[in-house]
Design a protein around this motif. Sequence first.
Motif, PDB file in Angstrom:
ATOM      1  N   VAL A 106       4.481   0.854  -6.671  1.00  0.00           N
ATOM      2  CA  VAL A 106       3.813  -0.397  -7.069  1.00  0.00           C
ATOM      3  C   VAL A 106       4.842  -1.427  -7.515  1.00  0.00           C
ATOM      4  O   VAL A 106       4.810  -2.586  -7.090  1.00  0.00           O
ATOM      5  N   VAL A 107       5.766  -1.010  -8.356  1.00  0.00           N
ATOM      6  CA  VAL A 107       6.787  -1.934  -8.866  1.00  0.00           C
ATOM      7  C   VAL A 107       7.664  -2.452  -7.731  1.00  0.00           C
ATOM      8  O   VAL A 107       7.904  -3.664  -7.611  1.00  0.00           O
ATOM      9  N   THR A 108       8.124  -1.576  -6.891  1.00  0.00           N
ATOM     10  CA  THR A 108       9.053  -1.971  -5.825  1.00  0.00           C
ATOM     11  C   THR A 108       8.415  -2.947  -4.847  1.00  0.00           C
ATOM     12  O   THR A 108       8.990  -3.988  -4.521  1.00  0.00           O
ATOM     13  N   LEU A 153       0.820  -1.216   0.000  1.00  0.00           N
ATOM     14  CA  LEU A 153       0.000   0.000   0.000  1.00  0.00           C
ATOM     15  C   LEU A 153       0.855   1.268   0.000  1.00  0.00           C
ATOM     16  O   LEU A 153       0.350   2.354   0.275  1.00  0.00           O
ATOM     17  N   ALA A 154       2.141   1.125  -0.318  1.00  0.00           N
ATOM     18  CA  ALA A 154       3.017   2.289  -0.395  1.00  0.00           C
ATOM     19  C   ALA A 154       2.488   3.299  -1.416  1.00  0.00           C
ATOM     20  O   ALA A 154       2.619   4.511  -1.227  1.00  0.00           O
ATOM     21  N   TRP A 155       1.883   2.797  -2.502  1.00  0.00           N
ATOM     22  CA  TRP A 155       1.323   3.701  -3.516  1.00  0.00           C
ATOM     23  C   TRP A 155       0.251   4.604  -2.914  1.00  0.00           C
ATOM     24  O   TRP A 155       0.142   5.783  -3.270  1.00  0.00           O
ATOM     25  N   LEU A 156      -0.541   4.052  -2.002  1.00  0.00           N
ATOM     26  CA  LEU A 156      -1.593   4.846  -1.364  1.00  0.00           C
ATOM     27  C   LEU A 156      -0.988   5.898  -0.435  1.00  0.00           C
ATOM     28  O   LEU A 156      -1.511   7.013  -0.310  1.00  0.00           O
ATOM     29  N   LEU A 168       4.272   9.617 -10.645  1.00  0.00           N
ATOM     30  CA  LEU A 168       5.541   8.901 -10.801  1.00  0.00           C
ATOM     31  C   LEU A 168       5.848   8.050  -9.580  1.00  0.00           C
ATOM     32  O   LEU A 168       6.247   6.878  -9.700  1.00  0.00           O
ATOM     33  N   TYR A 169       5.631   8.600  -8.395  1.00  0.00           N
ATOM     34  CA  TYR A 169       5.887   7.857  -7.155  1.00  0.00           C
ATOM     35  C   TYR A 169       4.964   6.643  -7.024  1.00  0.00           C
ATOM     36  O   TYR A 169       5.365   5.589  -6.517  1.00  0.00           O
ATOM     37  N   ILE A 170       3.718   6.796  -7.465  1.00  0.00           N
ATOM     38  CA  ILE A 170       2.776   5.670  -7.401  1.00  0.00           C
ATOM     39  C   ILE A 170       3.293   4.504  -8.234  1.00  0.00           C
ATOM     40  O   ILE A 170       3.309   3.351  -7.783  1.00  0.00           O
ATOM     41  N   ILE A 171       3.725   4.790  -9.449  1.00  0.00           N
ATOM     42  CA  ILE A 171       4.239   3.743 -10.343  1.00  0.00           C
ATOM     43  C   ILE A 171       5.456   3.059  -9.732  1.00  0.00           C
ATOM     44  O   ILE A 171       5.559   1.822  -9.694  1.00  0.00           O
ATOM     45  N   VAL A 172       6.396   3.851  -9.238  1.00  0.00           N
ATOM     46  CA  VAL A 172       7.625   3.314  -8.652  1.00  0.00           C
ATOM     47  C   VAL A 172       7.318   2.475  -7.416  1.00  0.00           C
ATOM     48  O   VAL A 172       7.906   1.401  -7.204  1.00  0.00           O
ATOM     49  N   GLY A 209      -1.142   1.750   8.272  1.00  0.00           N
ATOM     50  CA  GLY A 209       0.160   1.753   7.611  1.00  0.00           C
ATOM     51  C   GLY A 209       0.337   2.851   6.582  1.00  0.00           C
ATOM     52  O   GLY A 209       1.349   3.577   6.602  1.00  0.00           O
ATOM     53  N   PRO A 210      -0.641   3.051   5.659  1.00  0.00           N
ATOM     54  CA  PRO A 210      -0.489   4.100   4.656  1.00  0.00           C
ATOM     55  C   PRO A 210      -0.394   5.507   5.245  1.00  0.00           C
ATOM     56  O   PRO A 210       0.290   6.369   4.691  1.00  0.00           O
TER      57      PRO A 210
END
Length: 442
Positions: free
Chosen positions: A242-244, A38-41, A236-240, A190-191
């Motif tokens: 999600v991948v990580t 949930l880092a993207w959130l 950009l941060y959301i994409i990065v 967490g988010p």
Amino acid sequence: MASEKIGLTESISMAVGGMVGGGIFAVLGVVASAADTLAWLAFIVAGIIALAAGYSFIRLGDLSKDDDDGPLTYIERFTGSTKLAGMTGWTFVVGYIGTMAMYAFAFGGYFTELLGVRTVGGVPARPFISALVIVLFVGLNVLGAHASGRTEDVLVGLKVAILLVFGFGGIYYGFKHGKLRSGLAQFGVGPVIAAALSFVAFEGWELLLFDRDSIKNPAETIRKAIYISIVGVTGLYIIVAVVTTDLVSPQVIQQNAETALAVAARPFLGEAGFVLISIAALFSTGSAINATLFSSSRLLNKMVSEDYLPAQVGGNGDGEPVRALVILGTLTAAFTVLGSLDGISSFASLAFITIFGAASYLAFRNRSGDDVKTSVVPAVGTVGAIATIAALLWHLYTSENPVFWTVAGITVAVVAAEVLYFERKSIENGVSSMESELEDIV
């Protein structure tokens, strides 16, 4: 001259470069450790708060109706307190020191991992490399070696391009192998905690507010640049993120927090991907240190001229602000050598959340009764800042207790120094009065 002023494209580049400069390379592992998939959130939450703060600063600028104003002037004008304005300036400076320490920490981490050298003579190499890069960039700034605006535009473009290749390449790989997950099943606090930790990755756009006199049509240009840059960087941060978090396990991320982005490139780009991201991180964090030193040293000089700081901090006439650079460099080096990545990123994020939350509150207090937007947006920024500050402090106290007390101790020391400085005349008058009374008694 007006022809020498920068336009919208360069302003967007400055804001994007300030945010992407080194923050995402340094803080991603910390955010991912707190929020996992949930880092993207978390980045969306932090981006919304940053956007609300951007709106609030712009709103205060519109109300001020003076192109020469900046954040500190807004605080003084709308609160009527020079002390609050000065303390805000100090908080900006302390936040920049924490940010540079985080960049230097990440630089040292990527450098040692890239070379495969973690110790030298039994001594950890990371702190040494981190301190050395600070010394290097202080020296370059003292000599007046700064990148041109065009060079910065190219560097920002390269950094964004590399992150986009990483992001979309990782999404394609993850989709192809069925590794992409939303993480919503793990929804919790967490988010919110991670959003607070990630806030330092949104620091940088506010530098436009300190450079109004070098921007064409500053009111309109800064408005557009702030909105476009924050929205774009959030995406950009959301994409990065999600991948990580989808390609790397939480355990691996925690073990490689400072180099998580490079580690995440291995599954689909192999060792070449790790090297590419690591090299990009070195250039990115290094240029971010250089740019932040340049801007913050000039902020210190401006604060001296407005009596927000002692005269001994500034000086040097029309040349480089050597004393300011040395002070900033010394404090940053000490912070990055002695601190942990969690502690440094938490402290820097706390500083900027506080400033941006205060700006949102000030804009809310000066809202227009017939315009809902002037109430809702600042309210979102204010409530969001309060919630993330509370979540961050709770997280540190319960899960990172030593970091909590370290951050608390530094915060108390900074606030005490600010109060003593801005109340120095009252204190001096009180001491003189007491001395006079004692003399009369004797």
